[in-house]
Motif scaffolding. Structure first.
Motif, mmCIF file in Angstrom:
data_model
loop_
_atom_site.group_PDB
_atom_site.id
_atom_site.type_symbol
_atom_site.label_atom_id
_atom_site.label_comp_id
_atom_site.label_asym_id
_atom_site.label_seq_id
_atom_site.Cartn_x
_atom_site.Cartn_y
_atom_site.Cartn_z
ATOM 1 N N LYS A 118 0.839 -1.211 0.000
ATOM 2 C CA LYS A 118 0.000 0.000 0.000
ATOM 3 C C LYS A 118 0.870 1.256 0.000
ATOM 4 N N TYR A 119 1.918 1.239 0.864
ATOM 5 C CA TYR A 119 2.801 2.396 0.910
ATOM 6 C C TYR A 119 3.525 2.589 -0.420
ATOM 7 N N ALA A 120 3.978 1.469 -1.017
ATOM 8 C CA ALA A 120 4.650 1.568 -2.315
ATOM 9 C C ALA A 120 3.715 2.120 -3.381
ATOM 10 N N LYS A 121 2.458 1.672 -3.324
ATOM 11 C CA LYS A 121 1.462 2.171 -4.280
ATOM 12 C C LYS A 121 1.232 3.667 -4.100
ATOM 13 N N ASP A 122 1.147 4.101 -2.818
ATOM 14 C CA ASP A 122 0.962 5.530 -2.552
ATOM 15 C C ASP A 122 2.162 6.331 -3.033
ATOM 16 N N ASP A 123 3.387 5.801 -2.771
ATOM 17 C CA ASP A 123 4.592 6.504 -3.225
ATOM 18 C C ASP A 123 4.634 6.588 -4.749
ATOM 19 N N ARG A 124 4.247 5.477 -5.400
ATOM 20 C CA ARG A 124 4.241 5.457 -6.862
ATOM 21 C C ARG A 124 3.228 6.462 -7.412
ATOM 22 N N GLU A 125 2.087 6.555 -6.747
ATOM 23 C CA GLU A 125 1.074 7.521 -7.179
ATOM 24 C C GLU A 125 1.610 8.944 -7.069
ATOM 25 N N VAL A 126 2.298 9.227 -5.948
ATOM 26 C CA VAL A 126 2.875 10.563 -5.760
ATOM 27 C C VAL A 126 3.912 10.842 -6.848
ATOM 28 N N GLU A 127 4.760 9.832 -7.122
ATOM 29 C CA GLU A 127 5.788 9.993 -8.149
ATOM 30 C C GLU A 127 5.175 10.236 -9.519
ATOM 31 N N MET A 128 4.154 9.429 -9.864
ATOM 32 C CA MET A 128 3.504 9.590 -11.172
ATOM 33 C C MET A 128 2.788 10.927 -11.258
ATOM 34 N N ARG A 129 2.180 11.341 -10.152
ATOM 35 C CA ARG A 129 1.492 12.632 -10.157
ATOM 36 C C ARG A 129 2.488 13.772 -10.344
ATOM 37 N N THR A 130 3.667 13.619 -9.723
ATOM 38 C CA THR A 130 4.698 14.644 -9.887
ATOM 39 C C THR A 130 5.175 14.709 -11.332
ATOM 40 N N VAL A 131 5.420 13.511 -11.917
ATOM 41 C CA VAL A 131 5.851 13.472 -13.320
ATOM 42 C C VAL A 131 4.785 14.073 -14.229
ATOM 43 N N TYR A 132 3.527 13.744 -13.950
ATOM 44 C CA TYR A 132 2.420 14.278 -14.762
ATOM 45 C C TYR A 132 2.346 15.799 -14.651
ATOM 46 N N ASP A 133 2.456 16.287 -13.413
ATOM 47 C CA ASP A 133 2.393 17.738 -13.217
ATOM 48 C C ASP A 133 3.542 18.437 -13.948
ATOM 49 N N ASN A 134 4.741 17.830 -13.887
ATOM 50 C CA ASN A 134 5.876 18.424 -14.591
ATOM 51 C C ASN A 134 5.661 18.419 -16.100
#
Length: 236
Positions: free
Chosen positions: A146-162
């Motif tokens: 779950k934590y890895a999934k949350d971290d991955r979501e944050v990472e993907m959201r950051t990449v998307y925002d960039n």
């Protein structure tokens, strides 16, 4: 009545069947019509009777469990190995059913079975601890996923925002370039419209001789501007 034992006297009378004419506590004379019936006397009496009955039944059951079914009053003390059953010493000595069989003391067989059961209980407890440990590990793994999934979501959201910011920046740059080109074309269009208006007016107003005497610079300039504008439009 002032005596606090009046109700207890009633309970004693009802439970023992005695007919007393005096209070058992203060020894004052009592009349039946003066007695007050205790509200919980019947419930207490019923509970006491029930407890006595359960106690008797448990004693009878305990005696029956350790008694021989063929010889009344004889305690089970022998284990027939051949028949795998508990018997009394009379069964082992005199009953033909067990003639020639192998025997051992019941207490010895009981300890053997007790140890087997105890060992099985220990094994079950160990297995239970192992399963609980596995369950804890699984819960930890679930949390990790779950934590890895949350971290991955944050990472993907950051990449998307960039990426969105980069696209917006590129779009703004393109729009600024197109806006500048549009302004340049509009200025040139306005300039050419003025030249055309002037040339057309002179073409209508001037005589042949006057028209011939006009220098050809404006017309040449008009043609150069038209060619320049056409090339710019083709490269856009």
């Amino acid at each position: 009545m002032s005596c606090t034992m009046t109700c207890q006297a009633v309970v004693s009378t009802q439970s023992t069947g005695e007919q007393r004419q005096e209070c058992p506590h203060c020894r004052e004379p009592l009349q039946r019509k003066e007695l007050v019936k205790c509200r919980w006397a019947e419930e207490v009496t019923q509970q006491l009777d029930s407890m006595r009955s359960l106690h008797k039944d448990s004693q009878v059951m305990e005696r029956q469990q350790d008694k021989c079914g063929q010889h009344e009053g004889e305690k089970l003390s022998v284990f027939c190995i051949s028949c795998q059953m508990c018997i009394c010493h009379l069964c082992a000595l005199f009953v033909g059913q067990h003639s020639g069989h192998s025997f051992k003391p019941l207490d010895e067989e009981y300890e053997i079975h007790k140890k087997k059961i105890t060992d099985e209980i220990k094994a079950l407890k160990l297995r239970l601890e192992e399963l609980n440990g596995l369950k804890r590990d699984i819960n930890k793994n679930v949390d990790t996923v779950k934590y890895a999934k949350d971290d991955r979501e944050v990472e993907m959201r950051t990449v998307y925002d960039n990426m969105v910011k980069k696209l917006e920046s590129q779009l703004k740059s393109k729009l600024d370039t197109l806006k500048g080109q549009k302004i340049s074309i509009c200025n040139e269009t306005e300039f050419l419209e003025k030249i055309l208006e002037t040339v057309e007016r002179e073409l209508k107003q001037k005589s042949k001789s006057e028209l011939i005497s006009i220098p050809g610079i404006p017309l040449n300039h008009l043609m150069r501007s038209m060619r320049y504008t056409r090339r710019r439009l083709q490269t856009k």
